[in-house]
Motif scaffolding. Structure first.
Motif, PDB file in Angstrom:
ATOM      1  N   SER A  52       0.888  -1.113   0.021  1.00 28.52           N
ATOM      2  CA  SER A  52       0.041   0.053  -0.036  1.00 28.52           C
ATOM      3  C   SER A  52       0.760   1.321   0.077  1.00 28.52           C
ATOM      4  CB  SER A  52      -0.829  -0.064   1.218  1.00 28.52           C
ATOM      5  OG  SER A  52      -1.309   1.211   1.505  1.00 28.52           O
ATOM      6  N   SER A  53       0.653   2.287  -0.838  1.00 31.07           N
ATOM      7  CA  SER A  53       1.408   3.424  -0.974  1.00 31.07           C
ATOM      8  C   SER A  53       1.413   4.163   0.046  1.00 31.07           C
ATOM      9  CB  SER A  53       1.222   4.061  -2.383  1.00 31.07           C
ATOM     10  OG  SER A  53       1.480   3.498  -3.471  1.00 31.07           O
ATOM     11  N   THR A  54       0.094   4.373   0.648  1.00 31.81           N
ATOM     12  CA  THR A  54      -0.488   5.237   1.865  1.00 31.81           C
ATOM     13  C   THR A  54       0.151   4.563   3.196  1.00 31.81           C
ATOM     14  OG1 THR A  54      -2.415   4.023   1.913  1.00 31.81           O
ATOM     15  CG2 THR A  54      -2.415   6.237   0.791  1.00 31.81           C
ATOM     16  N   SER A  55       0.316   3.341   3.189  1.00 27.89           N
ATOM     17  CA  SER A  55       1.266   2.669   4.497  1.00 27.89           C
ATOM     18  C   SER A  55       2.460   3.000   4.378  1.00 27.89           C
ATOM     19  CB  SER A  55       0.756   1.174   4.172  1.00 27.89           C
ATOM     20  OG  SER A  55      -0.385   0.735   4.279  1.00 27.89           O
ATOM     21  N   TYR A  56       3.129   2.908   2.964  1.00 25.55           N
ATOM     22  CA  TYR A  56       4.536   3.110   2.755  1.00 25.55           C
ATOM     23  C   TYR A  56       4.868   4.497   3.036  1.00 25.55           C
ATOM     24  CZ  TYR A  56       8.623   2.695  -0.392  1.00 25.55           C
ATOM     25  OH  TYR A  56      10.060   2.640  -1.124  1.00 25.55           O
ATOM     26  N   ARG A  57       4.298   5.572   2.680  1.00 27.35           N
ATOM     27  CA  ARG A  57       4.332   6.816   2.957  1.00 27.35           C
ATOM     28  C   ARG A  57       4.607   7.263   4.380  1.00 27.35           C
ATOM     29  NH1 ARG A  57      -0.940   9.373   0.723  1.00 27.35           N
ATOM     30  NH2 ARG A  57       0.135   8.799  -1.434  1.00 27.35           N
ATOM     31  N   THR A  58       3.687   6.512   5.131  1.00 25.09           N
ATOM     32  CA  THR A  58       3.425   6.771   6.591  1.00 25.09           C
ATOM     33  C   THR A  58       4.728   5.883   7.324  1.00 25.09           C
ATOM     34  OG1 THR A  58       1.147   6.593   6.346  1.00 25.09           O
ATOM     35  CG2 THR A  58       1.936   6.087   8.751  1.00 25.09           C
ATOM     36  N   ARG A  59       5.252   4.730   6.899  1.00 27.56           N
ATOM     37  CA  ARG A  59       6.142   4.079   7.517  1.00 27.56           C
ATOM     38  C   ARG A  59       7.722   5.034   6.932  1.00 27.56           C
ATOM     39  NH1 ARG A  59       4.273  -0.717   4.311  1.00 27.56           N
ATOM     40  NH2 ARG A  59       5.733  -0.387   2.772  1.00 27.56           N
ATOM     41  N   ILE A  60       7.604   5.704   5.952  1.00 21.38           N
ATOM     42  CA  ILE A  60       8.706   6.472   5.946  1.00 21.38           C
ATOM     43  C   ILE A  60       8.704   7.671   6.984  1.00 21.38           C
ATOM     44  CG2 ILE A  60       9.807   8.086   4.224  1.00 21.38           C
ATOM     45  CD1 ILE A  60       8.849   6.484   1.940  1.00 21.38           C
ATOM     46  N   ALA A  61       7.612   8.221   7.087  1.00 24.19           N
ATOM     47  CA  ALA A  61       7.501   9.543   7.950  1.00 24.19           C
ATOM     48  C   ALA A  61       7.949   9.263   9.215  1.00 24.19           C
ATOM     49  CB  ALA A  61       6.167  10.142   8.026  1.00 24.19           C
ATOM     50  N   MET A  62       7.405   7.737   9.707  1.00 23.52           N
ATOM     51  CA  MET A  62       7.679   7.667  11.062  1.00 23.52           C
ATOM     52  C   MET A  62       9.178   7.138  11.184  1.00 23.52           C
ATOM     53  SD  MET A  62       4.250   5.283  11.937  1.00 23.52           S
ATOM     54  CE  MET A  62       4.570   5.343  13.891  1.00 23.52           C
ATOM     55  N   ASN A  63       9.780   6.381  10.300  1.00 22.56           N
ATOM     56  CA  ASN A  63      11.133   6.136  10.290  1.00 22.56           C
ATOM     57  C   ASN A  63      12.030   7.429  10.472  1.00 22.56           C
ATOM     58  OD1 ASN A  63      10.321   3.315  10.241  1.00 22.56           O
ATOM     59  ND2 ASN A  63      11.152   3.118   8.088  1.00 22.56           N
ATOM     60  N   LEU A  64      11.585   8.378   9.483  1.00 25.35           N
ATOM     61  CA  LEU A  64      12.465   9.492   9.422  1.00 25.35           C
ATOM     62  C   LEU A  64      12.442  10.261  10.870  1.00 25.35           C
ATOM     63  CD1 LEU A  64      11.310  11.036   6.114  1.00 25.35           C
ATOM     64  CD2 LEU A  64      13.874  10.198   6.814  1.00 25.35           C
ATOM     65  N   LYS A  65      11.339  10.115  11.483  1.00 27.76           N
ATOM     66  CA  LYS A  65      11.263  10.557  12.840  1.00 27.76           C
ATOM     67  C   LYS A  65      11.690   9.992  14.031  1.00 27.76           C
ATOM     68  CE  LYS A  65       7.443  14.175  11.882  1.00 27.76           C
ATOM     69  NZ  LYS A  65       8.187  15.413  12.253  1.00 27.76           N
ATOM     70  N   GLY A  66      12.301   8.782  13.638  1.00 24.22           N
ATOM     71  CA  GLY A  66      12.639   7.892  14.565  1.00 24.22           C
ATOM     72  C   GLY A  66      11.820   7.238  15.513  1.00 24.22           C
ATOM     73  N   LEU A  67      10.577   6.931  15.169  1.00 22.06           N
ATOM     74  CA  LEU A  67       9.787   6.438  15.828  1.00 22.06           C
ATOM     75  C   LEU A  67       9.775   4.879  15.996  1.00 22.06           C
ATOM     76  CD1 LEU A  67       6.835   9.139  15.011  1.00 22.06           C
ATOM     77  CD2 LEU A  67       8.371   9.100  17.091  1.00 22.06           C
ATOM     78  N   ASP A  68       9.202   4.092  17.176  1.00 19.79           N
ATOM     79  CA  ASP A  68       9.146   3.015  17.262  1.00 19.79           C
ATOM     80  C   ASP A  68       7.606   2.555  17.185  1.00 19.79           C
ATOM     81  OD1 ASP A  68      11.698   2.126  17.171  1.00 19.79           O
ATOM     82  OD2 ASP A  68      11.803   2.622  19.575  1.00 19.79           O
ATOM     83  N   TYR A  69       7.317   1.476  16.423  1.00 20.42           N
ATOM     84  CA  TYR A  69       5.714   1.024  16.310  1.00 20.42           C
ATOM     85  C   TYR A  69       5.708  -0.259  16.333  1.00 20.42           C
ATOM     86  CZ  TYR A  69       6.796   1.364  11.510  1.00 20.42           C
ATOM     87  OH  TYR A  69       7.265   1.279  10.081  1.00 20.42           O
ATOM     88  N   ASP A  70       4.651  -0.999  16.782  1.00 20.55           N
ATOM     89  CA  ASP A  70       4.302  -2.344  16.228  1.00 20.55           C
ATOM     90  C   ASP A  70       3.629  -2.352  14.792  1.00 20.55           C
ATOM     91  OD1 ASP A  70       5.222  -3.342  18.683  1.00 20.55           O
ATOM     92  OD2 ASP A  70       3.515  -2.875  19.563  1.00 20.55           O
ATOM     93  N   TYR A  71       3.821  -3.377  14.249  1.00 22.28           N
ATOM     94  CA  TYR A  71       2.930  -3.475  12.896  1.00 22.28           C
ATOM     95  C   TYR A  71       1.891  -4.491  12.959  1.00 22.28           C
ATOM     96  CZ  TYR A  71       2.722  -3.844   7.768  1.00 22.28           C
ATOM     97  OH  TYR A  71       2.206  -4.009   6.618  1.00 22.28           O
ATOM     98  N   ILE A  72       0.834  -4.250  12.508  1.00 26.00           N
ATOM     99  CA  ILE A  72      -0.238  -5.348  12.202  1.00 26.00           C
ATOM    100  C   ILE A  72      -0.605  -5.174  10.785  1.00 26.00           C
ATOM    101  CG2 ILE A  72      -2.537  -6.144  12.543  1.00 26.00           C
ATOM    102  CD1 ILE A  72      -2.315  -4.925  15.586  1.00 26.00           C
TER     103      ILE A  72
END
Length: 212
Positions: A9-29
């Protein structure tokens, strides 16, 4: 935080990039769109629209990737993905909208499934449809990027912004749908550079837990 998404999913992909750039940890479902898990009651109770991504932060459920990115920017401002000045923020949001509003929606899974199953469009015509709208959007975006003489290696300025979060997934989608990118040297250059950065590499669809 927990991110509900789908590897491709492109929208999921862009969200992952943003969270990674901000150095955020998250669980993934993972929500398997190919098996229509987004239509099942369990996910519909989370997002009745049946779309990914959804970000759960404590008791808060966030949906629609543009809103999620804006929320991340507000709550985690230490690594900004928008310029400080109003004109710069406008430019980044406009570049993002060129992709998120004018290219991506015409090529997302719901539209393509409608073409295939409701209108009986064959796969060659589906590829032509995707190419038509991606090329039109990339034509305009390439000109915008070429005309910005102050731009560094990213869509705007010298640091990644929302616009890069939007662009790299769209380029990935274009390659998947066999769109010829040779006419877009600035877009390809930005994509190549971004993919050297860990935040982008770690967000790539093919390294996600639900990738085949």
């Amino acid at each position: 935080m927990t991110l509900y998404g789908y590897f491709r999913s492109s929208t999921s992909y862009r969200t992952r990039i943003a969270m990674n750039l901000k150095g955020l940890d998250y669980d993934y479902i993972a929500v398997n769109l190919a098996q229509d898990e987004q239509l099942e009651a369990a996910f519909q109770s989370i997002n009745p629209q049946g779309l990914v991504p959804v970000l759960q932060a404590d008791d808060l459920l966030l949906y629609q990737s543009p809103a999620i990115l804006e929320w991340l920017e507000d709550i985690y401002p230490d690594t900004p993905l928008l310029p400080k000045d109003a004109a710069g923020r406008m430019q980044v949001r406009a570049l993002s909208a060129m992709i998120g509003c004018d290219i991506h929606p015409l090529n997302n899974r719901r539209v393509l499934q409608y073409l295939r199953h409701e209108l009986s469009v064959d796969e060659e015509a589906v590829l032509a449809w995707c190419g038509r709208w991606m090329k039109e959007g990339f034509d305009a975006l390439e000109k915008r990027l070429a005309n910005d003489k102050t731009r560094g290696k990213f869509c705007y300025g010298n640091h990644p912004t929302f616009a890069d979060c939007y662009l790299i997934p769209q380029v990935s989608s274009a390659r998947r749908f066999k769109v010829d990118l040779s006419a877009y040297p600035n877009i390809v250059e930005i994509d190549t550079h971004c993919r050297t950065l860990k935040a982008f590499a770690d967000a790539d669809p093919m390294v996600q837990p639900d990738a085949p």
